[in-house]
Design an enzyme around this catalytic site. Sequence first.
Site, short mmCIF file in Angstrom:
data_model
loop_
_atom_site.label_atom_id
_atom_site.label_comp_id
_atom_site.label_asym_id
_atom_site.label_seq_id
_atom_site.Cartn_x
_atom_site.Cartn_y
_atom_site.Cartn_z
N GLN A 1 -10.28 -3.65 -2.76
CA GLN A 1 -11.54 -3.16 -2.35
C GLN A 1 -12.48 -3.81 -3.31
O GLN A 1 -13.76 -4.13 -3.05
CB GLN A 1 -11.52 -1.95 -2.27
N ARG B 1 -13.85 -8.26 2.75
CA ARG B 1 -12.62 -8.16 2.31
C ARG B 1 -11.61 -9.41 2.85
O ARG B 1 -10.95 -9.87 2.22
CB ARG B 1 -12.11 -7.07 3.22
N ARG C 1 0.98 -1.10 0.11
CA ARG C 1 0.02 -0.04 0.01
C ARG C 1 0.91 1.24 0.03
O ARG C 1 1.54 1.37 0.90
CB ARG C 1 -0.78 0.00 1.20
N HIS D 1 -7.67 0.68 -6.37
CA HIS D 1 -7.69 -0.22 -4.96
C HIS D 1 -8.34 -1.36 -5.47
O HIS D 1 -9.50 -1.48 -5.16
CB HIS D 1 -8.62 0.55 -4.25
N CYS E 1 -16.57 1.90 1.12
CA CYS E 1 -15.40 1.15 1.14
C CYS E 1 -14.94 1.48 2.81
O CYS E 1 -14.35 0.55 3.06
CB CYS E 1 -14.43 1.44 0.08
N ASP F 1 -17.01 7.07 -1.14
CA ASP F 1 -15.78 6.85 -0.59
C ASP F 1 -15.66 8.14 0.08
O ASP F 1 -16.20 9.26 -0.29
CB ASP F 1 -14.84 6.39 -1.57
N1 CP Z 1 -11.52 0.30 2.63
C1 CP Z 1 -10.12 0.12 3.14
O1 CP Z 1 -9.12 -0.10 2.25
O2 CP Z 1 -9.80 0.51 4.47
P1 CP Z 1 -8.51 0.70 5.21
O3 CP Z 1 -7.98 1.97 4.77
O4 CP Z 1 -8.72 0.53 6.63
O5 CP Z 1 -7.65 -0.50 4.70
N1 NVA Z 2 -10.07 6.76 -1.46
C1 NVA Z 2 -9.57 6.31 -0.29
C2 NVA Z 2 -9.72 5.08 0.17
C3 NVA Z 2 -9.47 4.48 1.39
C4 NVA Z 2 -9.67 3.08 1.61
C5 NVA Z 2 -8.10 6.78 0.07
O1 NVA Z 2 -7.24 6.66 -0.76
O2 NVA Z 2 -7.66 7.07 1.10
#
Ligand code: CP
Ligand code: NVA
Length: 303
Positions: A133, A286, A103, A130, A258, A218
């Site tokens: 997700q 998930r 990530r 993502h 999400c 989101d």
């Molecule tokens: N939805 C999601 O990816 O959540 P986190 O940022 O908590 O991993």
């Molecule tokens: N769009 C958001 C998703 C979090 C799971 C971000 O990138 O922070």
Amino acid sequence: MNKDFLSISDFSREEILTLLEKSAELKQKRIDHIPHHPLKGKSLGMIFSKHSTRTRISFEVGMFELGGQALFLATDQLQLTRGETVEDSAKVLSRYLDGIVIRTYDHEEVVNFARHASVPVINGLTDLNHPVQIMADLFTIQEKIGKVKGIKVAYLGDGNNVTYSWMVAASVMGFHLAVACPSDHQPQWPKEMGSLGKVEILEDAFEAVQNADVIYTDVWVSMGQESESEEKIKRLQPYQINQALVDAANDGVLVMHCLPAHRDMEISSEVMDGKNSIVFDQAENRLHVQKAILEALLSPPQQ
Ligand code: CP
Ligand code: NVA
């Protein structure tokens, strides 16, 4: 199947359907307390440069439940942030690990890492997309509606990494995605679009939710974009998922997010806790879907 999972388009429609079936099987096994350890003795590295609750914990628990172990590797503790190159890090970590979740901010960093790693690399979110997700979201929709093909999903709010993966998913799986967002917060159009479905970008939230089976949102300010928040939040007000928008969609429309949610910003608390909301089932899934992905990539069937 591809070695890596960096975008929804790395899997074909058939492979995604197989993974969704596998997710259902793994979910049922867990409910029935049936042990399933195909990844016994395997190790997953998890390199995270951004915060996470769901992705981190569902991958860690998922790997444990499949019989393996997960190592959480905060980027600032690795030599990666003291000048060791992505290429060298990928080569070294591939000598210890059986798979790597990353990530980070720059999507190209994950692409470069995967190119130099000899073990599967899974995208746990970048600024661009993502995909894990959206795999869990597709599974959740299939569970609740019985199919993904031919449905209509309305995505409201900021055009971001999650939107991008929804766009690719619609074009690979064959459904209608209506994105509604302000003209200056539209998502990037993905290079890797498939040939199915229909994706449209609108400005009117009420138009987008017409005949929708799912309404999705989101956060309005994604990780790493905090500096642009004040003006953006004003621009996004008409895209809040509230009862008026839910009432304008199909009866029984599913409301998804999400998470993490900023209650009464992109979604009203009333809707988030209301009867149309499936956000916590979505979050649970998930775990099941990522277990299916881990098993497929880290323990491919013997020839
Ligand atoms: N939805 C999601 O990816 O959540 P986190 O940022 O908590 O991993
Ligand atoms: N769009 C958001 C998703 C979090 C799971 C971000 O990138 O922070």
